[in-house]
Design an enzyme around this catalytic site. Structure first.
Site, mmCIF file in Angstrom:
data_model
loop_
_atom_site.group_PDB
_atom_site.id
_atom_site.type_symbol
_atom_site.label_atom_id
_atom_site.label_comp_id
_atom_site.label_asym_id
_atom_site.label_seq_id
_atom_site.Cartn_x
_atom_site.Cartn_y
_atom_site.Cartn_z
ATOM 1 N N CYS A 147 7.003 2.562 4.149
ATOM 2 C CA CYS A 147 8.464 2.318 4.434
ATOM 3 C C CYS A 147 9.128 3.749 4.130
ATOM 4 O O CYS A 147 10.497 3.693 4.339
ATOM 5 C CB CYS A 147 8.831 1.003 3.922
ATOM 6 S SG CYS A 147 10.125 1.397 2.541
ATOM 7 N N ASN A 179 -10.223 -4.482 8.589
ATOM 8 C CA ASN A 179 -9.854 -4.421 7.531
ATOM 9 C C ASN A 179 -8.469 -4.645 7.162
ATOM 10 O O ASN A 179 -7.864 -5.234 6.142
ATOM 11 C CB ASN A 179 -9.746 -2.871 6.808
ATOM 12 C CG ASN A 179 -9.249 -1.770 7.520
ATOM 13 O OD1 ASN A 179 -9.276 -1.810 8.663
ATOM 14 N ND2 ASN A 179 -8.500 -0.971 6.827
ATOM 15 N N SER A 209 -20.055 -1.010 1.515
ATOM 16 C CA SER A 209 -19.554 -0.199 0.461
ATOM 17 C C SER A 209 -19.585 -1.115 -0.871
ATOM 18 O O SER A 209 -19.394 -2.166 -0.725
ATOM 19 C CB SER A 209 -18.055 -0.001 0.875
ATOM 20 O OG SER A 209 -17.343 0.510 -0.610
#
Lengths: 396, 397
Positions: free
Chosen positions: A333, A147, A198
C-alpha cells in the site's frame, strides 16, 4: 503471538531442529570425499533421499536434486529444460520464481504462452489443452497450490487431459504450498515432468529444497562446479539441512490427514466468522478472493484470501501486528509502490480490491482460539480504520 | 621500535580560527580519541598544534580508515618517527622504495621536507638534497632517478621540535570542521536519500546532528523505523554521541486526513513536523533545525510551500541541499554510504494519507483555517510525550 502466515514460512519442528543440530555436530565431512568419514556422510544423504522417496511415493525413475529452496528448484528445472527454444506456457498466477524465469526466455526470442484467459478461481481450466496443442507447447508450468489463493491445480486429471489432447506437453508443478497441506497421490508422478518442494514451508529448515524430475529428461546444468548431483547442480551438499528436510517431509506427510482436518475446521470457522462480522458491522463488507469450496482438489483448506474495501490490507496487517497477530499480504500500500498483487488482479480484481485484501494461512499449531482472537482484533481495527479510509467522508 | 608507527593528522580549517584554535583542536583530538577508543596501545601527542598518533604497525591501517570518517581532517599519513639524522631518514626511504623497483625500469622519486622546527640547522631544500642523494646513491644502479615534477614516489619528512616523522602517503580526509565545534542541531530525517546527506553536510561544518523521525506505525510497519535507525547509526559513525528522537505521528496524520482539505495534507503534515521538531530542539538544546529539502523537488518543496512550513517556527532552518540537483545529492549519498540503505523498499507513508493532487502553492491563511479543524496543540503535546529517544552510540540498538 498468533502466527497466521504459514504460507510465507513456518516455525521449525523441534524434532527437526534436533536432527539438524546433531548432524551439524557430527557430519562435517564433505560427502564428495573418498575416505570413510566422507563416505559416511554420503550414506546419510542417500538414506535421507530414500526416506524422501518413500514419504512422497516418488518412483525410482525420478531423480532428486537438493537445492536451496523452491525458487532455485523452479529456476533449475525451467532453465535446464526449456533452454533455449522449447515452447513453454503458464497460467500467469504462479510464484515469481516461475513467471519471471519464464519471462526471462523472452530475451532468447522464446516468449512464454500465457493461459490467463483460461483461469477459473485461480485454477487452469481443462479446456486450455486445445490451446496448448495449437501452440505446440512442450512444457506447462503451474502451481500445485497457489501461494496467495490456495487454489489447487489437481495434477491427475490435468495429466490425463494432456496425454489425451496434447501429448507433446509435459507438466511441471511448483509444489511448495502443497506438501503436507494436501495429499499427494502416487498417480501424480505418472507423467509429471518435475516438481519442486521447499523445506521451510513444511516446518523444516530454510535454505533447503528439492527438485524432483523425470530421469529421462536431460536438464542443462545451471550451477557448474564439482559435478555433484548428476552434474546439474554442483556444490557441496549441506548434510544437516538435507537430514532436516527428510525428517520434516516425513513428519508432514504422516500428519497430512490430521493437518487437513484441522485446517478445514479453521477454514470453516474463519469464513463463517468473517461472514458474521460482515453482518454485525454494517460498514464491513467481506468478499472472498479464494474459493470457499471444501473440496481439496479445488481449494487448499490452509489458505483464505479475502477483501474488505475500503481499508487497505497493509494498514490492517500492521494494526493486527500491534496486537501480536501476524497475517499475510498479497500487495503493498506504499505511496511509492502502488503495484497491487498480480495474482489478485489476474483473477479479475480491481487494483483497489487487491490492495484491500489479506491472506490468512494456517499451520498445524493454529487453533480455533487463534481464529477467534484474529476475528476480534480484525473487527476492532476495521471499525477504527473505516472512517479514515472511507473516501465518501473526505472533506473538500 | 620498528613495529611502531606514527600517524600524522593534518587538520583542515582550524588553522584559520585565530584565538579559538585550541578549542577546535581539542575538539578534534577528542573526536579522534572517541572513534579510536577500542584500539589498544594508542598514544596521542599534540605538540604545537600538530596531531600525532603513535600506534602499532598492525593498528595503523585501521586508524587511517577511521580517520577518513572524521570531519575536520584534511589528510592523514602513516609514517615512522626517526632521529633527524640524514642517514637514519634515508634508510627509511631505501626500505620503502626498494621493493617498488623493477628490473630494467626507471622509477622516479623526490624528497620533500617541512621544517616546523626552525632551530634545526639545515633548511628544507638542503635536507631534501642530503636525504635524496643518500637514497639515490644506494638505489641508482637499480633504476632509481630523481624527478621533482613527476615523481612516482614522494618521501615526506616533517621535522618538529620534539619529533621527526618520515611518511609517504597522504590519505585525504573529509575536511571541514570537527563535529561539536559548532554546536548541536536537530535534523528531520526520513528514510529517503536527501536528509542523511543534508545532515552529513552540516556535520562537516562542525555540527553534532541529532535526528528526529516521524513514525507512521501502526499504519506502516517497523520497516521504516528500522531503516531510519540504520541511516542514523551510519551518520553517528562520523560524529558519535548523537541521538535519534522517534515521534509517533499517526494520530496527527489521521486527524489531518479526516478533517482538512486533501490538497493541503502534505503541507499540514510538514507544518506539524516542524513545530514538533522545534519543541524537541528547544528541549534538547539544539540551536537549529535541518532538512533535506531542495527547491522544487516535490510538491511540498515549492517556494510557497517551503515558506508555509518555515513560517511556523522561529529557529533557523538549515537546508544544505536547497540548491542541489537530485543527481548531485545521489552522488553524495553514495559517497556517504547511505544510498544503498535509502533505496531499500520500505514505504515511508501509507497511500491513504496522500492526496490525489497536492497543492503546490498553499496559502498560509487557508492552512491556518484547516488547522482550526483539529486539536493540533494537544496532539502535538501527546506526540512529544510519547517520543522515544535512541542513543546511537549504543551498539545494541
Amino acid at each position: 503471538m498468533i502466527y497466521l502466515d504459514n504460507a510465507a514460512t513456518t516455525p521449525m519442528d523441534p524434532e527437526v531442529i534436533e536432527v539438524v543440530q546433531e548432524s551439524m555436530r557430527n557430519d562435517f565431512a564433505n560427502s564428495g570425499t573418498v575416505y570413510s568419514l566422507g563416505l559416511d556422510t554420503r550414506k546419510k544423504i542417500e538414506l535421507a533421499e530414500e526416506q524422501i522417496r518413500n514419504s512422497l511415493l516418488i518412483p525410482q525413475n525420478y531423480r532428486i536434486i537438493f537445492t536451496s529452496g523452491g525458487t532455485e528448484s523452479n529456476n533449475l528445472f525451467i532453465k535446464g529444460y526449456g533452454f533455449p527454444d522449447k515452447k513453454m506456457a503458464y497460467l500467469g498466477l504462479e510464484h515469481p520464481s516461475i513467471t519471471q524465469t519464464l519471462e526471462s526466455f523472452r530475451e532468447l526470442g522464446n516468449k512464454p504462452v500465457s493461459l490467463l484467459s483460461y483461469q477459473k478461481e485461480g485454477r487452469l481450466d481443462g479446456s486450455a489443452v486445445t490451446q496448448l496443442k495449437k501452440e505446440k507447447v512442450r512444457l506447462l508450468c503451474l502451481s500445485h497450490v497457489n501461494n496467495e489463493l490456495g487454489s489447487v491445480n489437481d495434477p491427475v486429471p490435468l495429466l490425463s487431459a494432456l496425454a489425451e489432447h496434447s501429448p507433446q506437453t509435459r507438466l511441471f508443478l511448483d509444489g511448495v504450498q502443497a506438501v503436507g497441506k494436501v495429499k499427494l497421490l502416487p498417480d501424480m508422478w505418472r507423467g509429471l515432468a518435475g516438481y519442486s518442494i521447499s523445506g521451510h514451508k513444511l516446518n523444516g529448515p530454510k535454505g533447503i529444497g528439492l527438485l524432483v524430475f523425470d530421469g529421462k529428461l536431460d536438464l542443462k546444468p545451471q550451477i557448474h562446479g564439482g559435478q555433484q548431483q548428476h552434474r546439474i547442480r554442483s556444490g557441496t551438499l549441506p548434510v544437516p539441512l538435507i537430514l532436516g528436510l527428510a525428517h520434516a517431509i516425513k513428519r508432514a506427510v504422516e500428519k497430512t490427514d490430521e493437518i487437513m482436518k484441522n485446517s478445514k475446521l479453521l477454514f470453516q470457522h474463519l469464513t463463517a466468522g468473517l461472514k458474521n462480522l460482515s453482518e454485525v458491522i454494517p460498514e464491513l463488507n467481506i468478499r472472498f478472493n479464494s474459493s470457499l469450496s471444501d473440496n481439496v482438489s479445488i481449494q487448499s483448506p490452509s489458505i483464505v484470501n479475502f477483501r474488505f474495501v475500503p481499508v487497505e490490507g497493509e494498514v490492517m496487517l500492521h494494526h493486527l501486528e500491534e496486537k501480536g497477530i501476524y497475517v499475510g499480504l498479497g500487495s503493498a500500500c506504499s505511496a511509492h509502490s502502488k503495484e497491487p498483487s498480480k495474482v489478485l488482479t489476474g483473477i479479475g480484481l480491481t487494483p483497489e480490491d487487491a490492495r484491500c485484501s489479506l491472506r490468512i494461512s494456517f499451520g498445524h499449531q493454529n487453533t480455533i482460539a487463534d481464529i477467534d482472537a484474529f476475528l476480534e482484533a480484525f473487527g476492532e481495527a476495521y471499525r477504527q480504520l473505516y472512517s479514515t479510509f472511507n473516501r465518501k467522508v473526505t472533506h473538500q | 621500535m620498528n613495529d611502531r608507527r606514527t600517524i600524522l593528522v593534518r587538520y583542515d580549517e582550524i588553522g584559520l580560527k585565530g584565538k579559538n584554535r585550541d578549542h577546535f583542536i581539542n575538539r578534534l583530538v577528542k573526536n579522534i580519541q572517541m572513534l579510536l577508543i577500542d584500539l589498544e596501545g594508542l598514544e596521542f601527542r599534540v605538540p604545537h598544534g600538530r596531531i600525532f598518533i603513535h600506534c602499532s604497525k598492525e593498528s595503523a591501517d585501521e586508524c587511517i580508515l577511521r580517520l577518513q570518517k572524521i570531519p575536520g581532517i584534511a589528510s592523514s599519513s602513516v609514517g615512522v618517527t626517526r632521529k633527524p639524522e640524514f642517514d637514519a631518514l634515508a634508510a627509511v626511504g631505501v626500505e620503502w622504495i626498494e621493493p617498488l623497483l623493477q628490473p630494467n625500469k626507471t622509477f622516479k622519486f623526490c624528497v620533500r621536507t617541512n621544517r616546523a622546527d626552525k632551530s634545526y640547522p639545515y633548511k628544507s631544500p638542503e635536507i631534501d638534497r642530503e636525504v635524496g642523494s643518500r637514497i639515490l646513491g644506494q638505489l641508482h644502479s637499480q633504476g632509481l632517478e630523481v624527478s621533482i615534477k613527476d615523481a612516482d614516489f614522494t618521501l615526506e619528512i616533517e621535522i618538529g621540535q620534539d619529533e621527526t616523522v618520515v611518511f609517504y602517503n597522504r590519505v585525504p580526509g573529509l575536511r571541514g570542521l570537527p563535529v561539536g565545534s559548532s554546536g548541536d542541531i536537530l535534523g528531520l530525517i526520513s528514510g529517503g536519500i536527501d536528509s542523511p546527506v543534508a545532515l552529513y553536510r552540516l556535520m562537516k561544518r562542525g555540527c553534532r546532528a541529532h535526528g528526529i523521525f516521524f513514525d507512521n506505525r501502526p499504519f506502516m510497519g517497523r520497516g521504516g523505523y528500522d531503516k531510519v535507525l540504520k541511516l542514523s547509526k551510519l551518520l553517528n559513525r562520523y560524529q558519535l554521541n548523537s541521538r535519534l528522537f522517534v515521534v509517533p505521528f499517526e494520530d496527527i496524520q489521521v486527524a489531518i486526513r479526516d478533517n482538512c482539505r486533501p490538497a493541503h495534507r502534505v503541507v499540514l503534515y510538514r507544518r506539524m513536523m516542524y513545530r514538533i521538531a522545534q519543541a524537541v530542539a528547544r528541549q534538547k538544546g539544539c540551536l537549529a533545525l535541518a532538512t533535506g529539502e531542495s527547491v522544487g523537488q516535490v510538491a511540498s518543496q515549492t517556494l510557497e510551500n517551503l515558506n508555509a512550513v518555515s513560517q511556523v517556527v522561529d529557529l533557523s532552518v538549515f537546508r544544505p541541499l536547497i540548491g542541489m540537483n537530485k543527481q548531485e545529492i545521489i552522488n553524495e549519498a553514495k559517497e556517504l554510504g547511505s544510498y544503498e540503505i535509502s533505496i531499500e523498499p520500505h514505504p515511508d507513508c501509507c497511500s491513504v494519507f496522500m492526496p490525489a493532487r497536492p497543492a503546490t502553492r498553499a496559502k498560509i491563511a487557508d492552512l491556518e483555517v484547516d488547522e482550526t479543524k483539529f486539536p493540533w496543540e494537544s496532539l502535538m503535546q501527546e506526540a512529544i510525550e510519547k517520543m522515544e529517544c535512541v542513543e546511537l552510540d549504543d551498539l545494541t540498538v
